[in-house]
Design a protein around this motif. Structure first.
Motif, PDB file in Angstrom:
ATOM      1  N   UNK A   1       0.618  -1.109  -0.016  1.00  0.00           N
ATOM      2  CA  UNK A   1       0.045  -0.080   0.111  1.00  0.00           C
ATOM      3  C   UNK A   1       0.790   1.296  -0.005  1.00  0.00           C
ATOM      4  N   UNK A   2       2.021   1.324   0.995  1.00  0.00           N
ATOM      5  CA  UNK A   2       3.023   2.357   0.851  1.00  0.00           C
ATOM      6  C   UNK A   2       3.547   2.381  -0.640  1.00  0.00           C
ATOM      7  N   UNK A   3       3.991   1.581  -1.195  1.00  0.00           N
ATOM      8  CA  UNK A   3       4.467   1.580  -2.603  1.00  0.00           C
ATOM      9  C   UNK A   3       3.434   2.158  -3.616  1.00  0.00           C
ATOM     10  N   UNK A   4       1.916   2.364  -3.285  1.00  0.00           N
ATOM     11  CA  UNK A   4       1.081   2.985  -4.483  1.00  0.00           C
ATOM     12  C   UNK A   4       0.360   1.944  -5.089  1.00  0.00           C
ATOM     13  N   UNK A   5       0.660   0.595  -4.562  1.00  0.00           N
ATOM     14  CA  UNK A   5       0.075  -0.476  -5.422  1.00  0.00           C
ATOM     15  C   UNK A   5      -1.527  -0.573  -5.462  1.00  0.00           C
ATOM     16  N   UNK A   6      -2.040  -0.126  -4.299  1.00  0.00           N
ATOM     17  CA  UNK A   6      -3.253  -0.092  -4.121  1.00  0.00           C
ATOM     18  C   UNK A   6      -3.942   0.203  -2.785  1.00  0.00           C
ATOM     19  N   UNK A   7      -5.248  -0.357  -2.449  1.00  0.00           N
ATOM     20  CA  UNK A   7      -5.694   0.156  -1.065  1.00  0.00           C
ATOM     21  C   UNK A   7      -5.603  -1.239  -0.138  1.00  0.00           C
ATOM     22  N   UNK A   8      -5.082  -1.459   0.875  1.00  0.00           N
ATOM     23  CA  UNK A   8      -5.124  -2.428   1.818  1.00  0.00           C
ATOM     24  C   UNK A   8      -5.817  -2.501   3.130  1.00  0.00           C
ATOM     25  N   UNK A   9      -6.403  -3.461   3.467  1.00  0.00           N
ATOM     26  CA  UNK A   9      -6.773  -3.690   4.813  1.00  0.00           C
ATOM     27  C   UNK A   9      -6.040  -4.300   5.760  1.00  0.00           C
ATOM     28  N   UNK A  10      -5.606  -3.615   6.861  1.00  0.00           N
ATOM     29  CA  UNK A  10      -5.003  -4.038   7.906  1.00  0.00           C
ATOM     30  C   UNK A  10      -5.021  -3.577   9.149  1.00  0.00           C
ATOM     31  N   UNK A  11      -4.557  -4.188  10.178  1.00  0.00           N
ATOM     32  CA  UNK A  11      -4.670  -3.705  11.631  1.00  0.00           C
ATOM     33  C   UNK A  11      -4.302  -2.206  11.868  1.00  0.00           C
ATOM     34  N   UNK A  12      -4.690  -1.403  12.248  1.00  0.00           N
ATOM     35  CA  UNK A  12      -4.063   0.030  12.238  1.00  0.00           C
ATOM     36  C   UNK A  12      -2.953   0.097  13.189  1.00  0.00           C
ATOM     37  N   UNK A  13      -2.587  -1.067  14.070  1.00  0.00           N
ATOM     38  CA  UNK A  13      -1.423  -1.100  14.674  1.00  0.00           C
ATOM     39  C   UNK A  13      -0.199  -1.396  13.624  1.00  0.00           C
TER      40      UNK A  13
END
Length: 322
Positions: free
Chosen positions: A234-246
């Motif tokens: 996600x940080x590399x701009x490949x799309x939206x990710x769904x992860x733990x906020x932590x």
């Protein structure tokens, strides 16, 4: 007839309860061949076949089940008495086996494990990182660590660490070229970084707002099976990710990630250590719980109307905790 020894009966009971010579041997710290020889010698001495053996399974015979019903409680009482004696002497010994997801294991290693080992130098801890949801009793673990809603209803659960939140995140660069989603349904027109669960199934993203729930089978050309890799993608701009906020917090603080659909991502119950309630609780596990919670006291059972194990992480996957 020569009476069986305590070691003989312990070996049989362990195989019967684990339904496996391999897992019982691991739990007892013996070789499989040595354990098999011990049980076979016990059967010859008693003149009874105690276990049905196939290439895939082991199960007690009728005679074995009768023997297990009689000696099982006695062996557990003996273990309990020895544990209490060790506690009275202040010298807990043995090995505690805990199964947890990889990132829950990392969380425990940050503070709980060092404090536990420092407080109890006579105890050894085997922490097995496994993202698959396993039967801790069958696999010979003393306890497991999973999200609260993934804990089987027949287990005793000890919550720790507070609530957690799972969020959809994307890089500022991705959002500059794509209008941010305003509702979960908008994700269907975005590149999403999909999550393959350990069970092999793709994870469907879960959202809630004002008492309503949305479950979205998101599209996307990239599928990953590791929380940290999804954050990096996600940080590399490949799309939206769904992860733990932590897990995303360091990159959120740096401004490399942004939360989208924040109002659709309420907190949920966090991690629990859990164990079988019908078994004797080893002194080592009680000691670990004391360190984990920072207190003594009776652990809590999950609420009967709590979400079942088929939701987030309940079938062996879902978003990882940390």
């Amino acid at each position: 007839m020569t009476k069986p020894t305590l070691a003989d009966l312990t070996a049989f009971a362990s195989v019967a309860e684990h339904r496996s010579f391999t897992r019982a041997a691991d739990a007892l710290g013996l070789s499989r061949s040595s354990l098999s020889h011990t049980v076979l010698s016990l059967e010859r001495r008693l003149g009874q076949r105690l276990l049905h053996r196939t290439t895939r399974s082991v199960a007690p015979t009728e005679a074995g089940a009768r023997l297990l019903r009689r000696v099982g409680p006695v062996l557990r009482d003996l273990d309990h008495a020895l544990d209490e004696f060790a506690q009275d002497q202040g010298t807990l010994r043995g090995t505690l086996r805990i199964n947890a997801s990889e990132l829950a294991s990392r969380l425990l290693l940050r503070s709980v494990v060092p404090a536990f080992l420092d407080r109890h130098p006579g105890l050894a801890l085997e922490l097995v990182a496994d993202n698959r949801f396993v039967d801790i009793v069958e696999r010979g673990f003393d306890a497991g660590v999973r999200l609260a809603e993934a804990v089987p209803q027949d287990m005793i659960a000890v919550p720790f660490g507070g609530e957690v939140r799972f969020v959809a995140v994307a890089s500022p660069g991705y959002l500059a070229g794509n209008a941010p989603p305003r509702s979960p349904d908008d994700l269907r027109s975005h590149r999403c970084i999909r999550h393959r669960m350990p069970s092999g199934k793709p994870y469907r993203w879960e959202f809630a707002r004002h008492g309503r729930e949305w479950v979205v089978d998101v599209p996307g050309p990239l599928t990953l099976d590791h929380n940290g890799l999804m954050v990096e993608a996600a940080a590399a701009g490949l799309g939206i990710a769904y992860v733990s906020e932590q897990a995303a917090r360091p990159l959120l603080d740096e401004g490399r990630l942004v939360v989208v659909l924040s109002e659709w991502s309420p907190p949920v119950p966090g991690l629990c250590l859990y164990y079988a309630g019908q078994r004797h609780v080893p002194a080592g596990l009680r000691a670990f719980i004391d360190v984990l919670t920072g207190r003594s006291g009776a652990p809590e059972r999950p609420s009967p109307d709590a979400p079942g194990p088929d939701r987030r992480g309940g079938s062996g996957g879902g978003p990882e905790m940390a």
